[in-house]
Design a protein around this motif. Sequence first.
Motif, PDB file in Angstrom:
ATOM      1  N   UNK A 175       0.853  -1.191   0.000  1.00 37.18           N
ATOM      2  CA  UNK A 175       0.000   0.000   0.000  1.00 37.18           C
ATOM      3  C   UNK A 175       0.890   1.243   0.000  1.00 37.18           C
ATOM      4  N   UNK A 176       0.675   2.073  -1.012  1.00 41.30           N
ATOM      5  CA  UNK A 176       1.451   3.303  -1.114  1.00 41.30           C
ATOM      6  C   UNK A 176       0.581   4.362  -1.782  1.00 41.30           C
ATOM      7  N   UNK A 177       0.439   5.500  -1.129  1.00 43.38           N
ATOM      8  CA  UNK A 177      -0.432   6.529  -1.683  1.00 43.38           C
ATOM      9  C   UNK A 177      -0.083   7.874  -1.074  1.00 43.38           C
ATOM     10  N   UNK A 178      -0.697   8.929  -1.633  1.00 44.20           N
ATOM     11  CA  UNK A 178      -0.560  10.270  -1.056  1.00 44.20           C
ATOM     12  C   UNK A 178      -1.909  10.972  -1.133  1.00 44.20           C
ATOM     13  N   UNK A 179      -2.160  11.851  -0.158  1.00 43.95           N
ATOM     14  CA  UNK A 179      -3.417  12.600  -0.124  1.00 43.95           C
ATOM     15  C   UNK A 179      -3.181  13.895   0.642  1.00 43.95           C
ATOM     16  N   UNK A 180      -4.147  14.783   0.619  1.00 38.23           N
ATOM     17  CA  UNK A 180      -4.025  16.048   1.330  1.00 38.23           C
ATOM     18  C   UNK A 180      -4.362  15.867   2.812  1.00 38.23           C
ATOM     19  N   UNK A 181      -3.599  16.546   3.661  1.00 34.93           N
ATOM     20  CA  UNK A 181      -3.802  16.441   5.105  1.00 34.93           C
ATOM     21  C   UNK A 181      -5.229  16.813   5.506  1.00 34.93           C
ATOM     22  N   UNK A 182      -5.782  17.907   4.928  1.00 38.58           N
ATOM     23  CA  UNK A 182      -7.124  18.344   5.340  1.00 38.58           C
ATOM     24  C   UNK A 182      -8.185  17.320   4.954  1.00 38.58           C
ATOM     25  N   UNK A 183      -7.988  16.636   3.812  1.00 39.10           N
ATOM     26  CA  UNK A 183      -8.954  15.613   3.391  1.00 39.10           C
ATOM     27  C   UNK A 183      -8.906  14.399   4.318  1.00 39.10           C
ATOM     28  N   UNK A 199      -7.237   0.860  -0.032  1.00 38.01           N
ATOM     29  CA  UNK A 199      -7.365   1.533  -1.329  1.00 38.01           C
ATOM     30  C   UNK A 199      -8.601   1.001  -2.037  1.00 38.01           C
ATOM     31  N   UNK A 200      -9.292   1.888  -2.723  1.00 40.17           N
ATOM     32  CA  UNK A 200     -10.538   1.492  -3.381  1.00 40.17           C
ATOM     33  C   UNK A 200     -10.734   2.367  -4.620  1.00 40.17           C
ATOM     34  N   UNK A 201     -10.387   1.820  -5.787  1.00 40.16           N
ATOM     35  CA  UNK A 201     -10.593   2.508  -7.066  1.00 40.16           C
ATOM     36  C   UNK A 201     -10.031   3.934  -7.040  1.00 40.16           C
ATOM     37  N   UNK A 202      -8.739   4.020  -6.823  1.00 39.42           N
ATOM     38  CA  UNK A 202      -8.013   5.295  -6.842  1.00 39.42           C
ATOM     39  C   UNK A 202      -8.456   6.258  -5.747  1.00 39.42           C
ATOM     40  N   UNK A 207      -3.815   9.760  -4.525  1.00 44.22           N
ATOM     41  CA  UNK A 207      -3.012   9.220  -5.626  1.00 44.22           C
ATOM     42  C   UNK A 207      -2.475   7.876  -5.170  1.00 44.22           C
ATOM     43  N   UNK A 208      -3.027   6.801  -5.704  1.00 38.67           N
ATOM     44  CA  UNK A 208      -2.677   5.455  -5.255  1.00 38.67           C
ATOM     45  C   UNK A 208      -1.623   4.857  -6.177  1.00 38.67           C
ATOM     46  N   UNK A 209      -0.494   4.486  -5.581  1.00 39.40           N
ATOM     47  CA  UNK A 209       0.568   3.818  -6.344  1.00 39.40           C
ATOM     48  C   UNK A 209       0.525   2.308  -6.159  1.00 39.40           C
ATOM     49  N   UNK A 210       0.225   1.863  -4.942  1.00 41.40           N
ATOM     50  CA  UNK A 210       0.124   0.425  -4.669  1.00 41.40           C
ATOM     51  C   UNK A 210      -1.117   0.166  -3.826  1.00 41.40           C
ATOM     52  N   UNK A 211      -1.828  -0.914  -4.166  1.00 40.01           N
ATOM     53  CA  UNK A 211      -3.028  -1.290  -3.414  1.00 40.01           C
ATOM     54  C   UNK A 211      -2.623  -1.882  -2.063  1.00 40.01           C
ATOM     55  N   UNK A 253      -1.111  21.732   6.812  1.00 40.89           N
ATOM     56  CA  UNK A 253      -1.968  21.481   5.647  1.00 40.89           C
ATOM     57  C   UNK A 253      -1.083  21.292   4.420  1.00 40.89           C
ATOM     58  N   UNK A 254      -0.679  20.036   4.205  1.00 35.15           N
ATOM     59  CA  UNK A 254       0.255  19.706   3.126  1.00 35.15           C
ATOM     60  C   UNK A 254      -0.059  18.297   2.645  1.00 35.15           C
ATOM     61  N   UNK A 255       0.711  17.819   1.702  1.00 34.87           N
ATOM     62  CA  UNK A 255       0.509  16.470   1.193  1.00 34.87           C
ATOM     63  C   UNK A 255       1.078  15.445   2.178  1.00 34.87           C
ATOM     64  N   UNK A 256       0.302  14.387   2.437  1.00 30.00           N
ATOM     65  CA  UNK A 256       0.767  13.291   3.298  1.00 30.00           C
ATOM     66  C   UNK A 256       1.088  12.089   2.415  1.00 30.00           C
TER      67      UNK A 256
END
Length: 377
Positions: free
Chosen positions: A1-9, A37-40, A60-64, A83-86
Amino acid sequence: MKLSCQQENLSRGLGIVARAVAARTTLPITSNVLLSTDQSRLKLVSTNLEMAVSCWIGAQVEEEGAITVPARLLTEFVGSLPNDKIEIALSPQTKTLGLKCARFEARISGVDAKDFPPIPSVDEGITTKVEVEALRQGINHVVFAAATEESRPVLTGVDAKFNGNKLTLAAADGFRLAVYNLPLVNPVSEPAEVIIPARTLVELNRLMVDGEETVDITVNSAKSQALFRLKDAELVSQLIQGTFPQYDQLIPQNCETKAVIDVAEFLRATRTATIFARDGGGIVRLVITPGGELKPGKLTISARSEEIGDDVGEIDTMIEGNEAKIAFNGRYLIDVLGVLREQQVSLETTNPSSPGVLKPVGTDNYVHVVMPMFVQW
């Protein structure tokens, strides 16, 4: 599992599922939150075995992959980040979830997702759709009247009757009864009646954010579970088994006295009286006095305590019928007057020992019945 998302989200999503996390539990994993992870998108799930909340956020999902981690720890850590990318990465061997945001890093030990309780899928049964604002008003008008003690489990829920294109919500705790009718967007294929836990509806009310237009409702054919689906969130709840009281016969159909009262003035006077009623069993006395040809009728609201004193307030009121006296628990009056959006409410009474009936003036979709308190006049 590898991904990134916004802290506020992520912080908002964790806030959505947080209330369904089990606080005191014999199954420790229910104090965790499931990340998968579920469909991006990143899916967050929590459950206390009575209800489960799922929420999806953009990522942004790189690995499920999937993992469960302590909900409170993750929520507090993410909430403290800028408030940044995690960036989130799971180490499958050690079951450790790594989080990196700006110049902060953390590693959280997790538990395999396979050990998380399965979330029931409610796909078939009775399905309908209701407008969010209508359902929000319905919940607000009845949920406070549900019982909080578990001695009669059916009264800790809200009775929901689906019939044609109408939904009737009702709640009672033995001292008061609230009944609210609202329209369904899609009519149901067959009538149905279920008891939804009041806690579930309080949680659903919190999930229905502004901007949502409708909520999809599905009750499974066994009437044991209900699904409430919003745009980016779902709530699945167990339903309360049992028979709700036949409340229609508890609503008086006739009255001796009817007073039409300004809601804001009634609420203010009741709150003032309740200050003095605290040491007097919460008792607020109402005296309804009809007017003459040239003067309006009046409602006198009073409370007294042997130790601290007494209080009297008056409101000019339109009155039909005879003079009347009745006493209520002040908190019950405040609860119902506090949710009314209309400017006026009618109070219908028969005698001091019969229930009082409150109805907003201008609509016929809500009725509230309050049992009187017996006092020495």
